[in-house]
Design a protein around this motif. Structure first.
Motif, mmCIF file in Angstrom:
data_model
loop_
_atom_site.group_PDB
_atom_site.id
_atom_site.type_symbol
_atom_site.label_atom_id
_atom_site.label_comp_id
_atom_site.label_asym_id
_atom_site.label_seq_id
_atom_site.Cartn_x
_atom_site.Cartn_y
_atom_site.Cartn_z
ATOM 1 N N LEU A 47 27.735 31.895 40.793
ATOM 2 C CA LEU A 47 28.885 31.694 41.660
ATOM 3 C C LEU A 47 29.298 30.233 41.719
ATOM 4 O O LEU A 47 28.488 29.335 41.521
ATOM 5 N N ASP A 48 30.555 30.042 42.024
ATOM 6 C CA ASP A 48 31.111 28.736 42.356
ATOM 7 C C ASP A 48 31.802 28.947 43.690
ATOM 8 O O ASP A 48 32.929 29.446 43.730
ATOM 9 N N GLY A 49 31.093 28.681 44.767
ATOM 10 C CA GLY A 49 31.586 29.039 46.095
ATOM 11 C C GLY A 49 31.575 30.545 46.235
ATOM 12 O O GLY A 49 30.548 31.182 46.023
ATOM 13 N N ASP A 50 32.727 31.128 46.544
ATOM 14 C CA ASP A 50 32.792 32.596 46.651
ATOM 15 C C ASP A 50 33.464 33.204 45.414
ATOM 16 O O ASP A 50 33.929 34.337 45.447
ATOM 17 N N CYS A 51 33.481 32.449 44.334
ATOM 18 C CA CYS A 51 34.111 32.897 43.087
ATOM 19 C C CYS A 51 33.032 33.185 42.031
ATOM 20 O O CYS A 51 32.040 32.456 41.937
ATOM 21 N N ILE A 52 33.218 34.239 41.262
ATOM 22 C CA ILE A 52 32.279 34.576 40.192
ATOM 23 C C ILE A 52 32.587 33.674 38.994
ATOM 24 O O ILE A 52 33.597 33.840 38.331
ATOM 25 N N ARG A 53 31.722 32.691 38.787
ATOM 26 C CA ARG A 53 31.888 31.776 37.662
ATOM 27 C C ARG A 53 31.498 32.447 36.362
ATOM 28 O O ARG A 53 32.136 32.286 35.338
ATOM 29 N N GLU A 74 34.732 41.544 31.771
ATOM 30 C CA GLU A 74 36.026 40.914 31.498
ATOM 31 C C GLU A 74 36.870 40.799 32.760
ATOM 32 O O GLU A 74 37.537 39.792 32.982
ATOM 33 N N LEU A 75 36.821 41.822 33.580
ATOM 34 C CA LEU A 75 37.686 41.886 34.752
ATOM 35 C C LEU A 75 37.240 40.960 35.880
ATOM 36 O O LEU A 75 38.080 40.402 36.593
ATOM 37 N N ILE A 76 35.937 40.762 36.052
ATOM 38 C CA ILE A 76 35.470 40.028 37.234
ATOM 39 C C ILE A 76 35.195 38.548 36.990
ATOM 40 O O ILE A 76 34.938 37.819 37.945
ATOM 41 N N GLN A 77 35.258 38.095 35.755
ATOM 42 C CA GLN A 77 35.054 36.670 35.501
ATOM 43 C C GLN A 77 36.124 35.864 36.224
ATOM 44 O O GLN A 77 37.315 36.115 36.051
ATOM 45 N N GLY A 78 35.705 34.920 37.059
ATOM 46 C CA GLY A 78 36.644 34.017 37.710
ATOM 47 C C GLY A 78 37.331 34.540 38.948
ATOM 48 O O GLY A 78 38.200 33.857 39.496
ATOM 49 N N VAL A 79 36.972 35.731 39.411
ATOM 50 C CA VAL A 79 37.612 36.254 40.626
ATOM 51 C C VAL A 79 36.690 36.054 41.826
ATOM 52 O O VAL A 79 35.488 35.829 41.682
#
Length: 138
Positions: A47-53, A74-79
């Motif tokens: 994670l990067d904060g509450d984001c999926i890095r 693919e869908l959850i990267q970066g969300v």
């Protein structure tokens, strides 16, 4: 998209899974098992904060399980974590109803073909179940 295109998308993810492996160190992790098919999956998230890095899955299972995990990656990267949770809820609803109720998860449409084989639905949901479990961890 035609049924043959859906099949081609699934085959590509089955043969060339994206985001496979493990993230170390992982901020969140979960394992899931499907006793009907014998599928085993481990999901690790950085994670990067509450984001999926970064999200990775290690799958020992059938081709449907591998393809679904790849497509989820693919869908959850970066969300955000809440967005990933929403995607999971929407996908479960789509697998029940047979219709995508949101354009946000349009890339998952090929997986709806799995509904024709009821015993394979759990295979398609395994990665999403692991995601849900990881998000509920304290």
């Amino acid at each position: 998209m035609s049924e043959s295109l859906y099949r081609d998308v699934l085959l590509d993810h089955m043969r060339h899974p994206r985001f496979s492996g493990k993230v170390e160190p992982a901020d969140l992790r979960a394992s899931a098992y499907n006793p009907l098919c014998g599928d085993e999956l481990e999901l690790t998230l950085a994670l990067d904060g509450d984001c999926i890095r970064e999200a990775r899955t290690q799958v020992r299972g059938c081709s449907v399980c591998v393809a679904s995990a790849s497509m989820m990656g693919e869908l959850i990267q970066g969300v955000s974590l809440s967005q990933a949770e929403t995607y999971g809820t929407l996908f479960r609803e789509a697998m029940s109803s047979g219709e995508l109720l949101s354009k946000d998860i349009e890339p998952l449409r090929p997986l709806l073909e799995v509904r024709k084989h009821k015993s394979r639905v759990k295979c398609a949901l395994l990665a999403w179940n692991a995601l849900e479990t990881s998000l509920q961890a304290p």
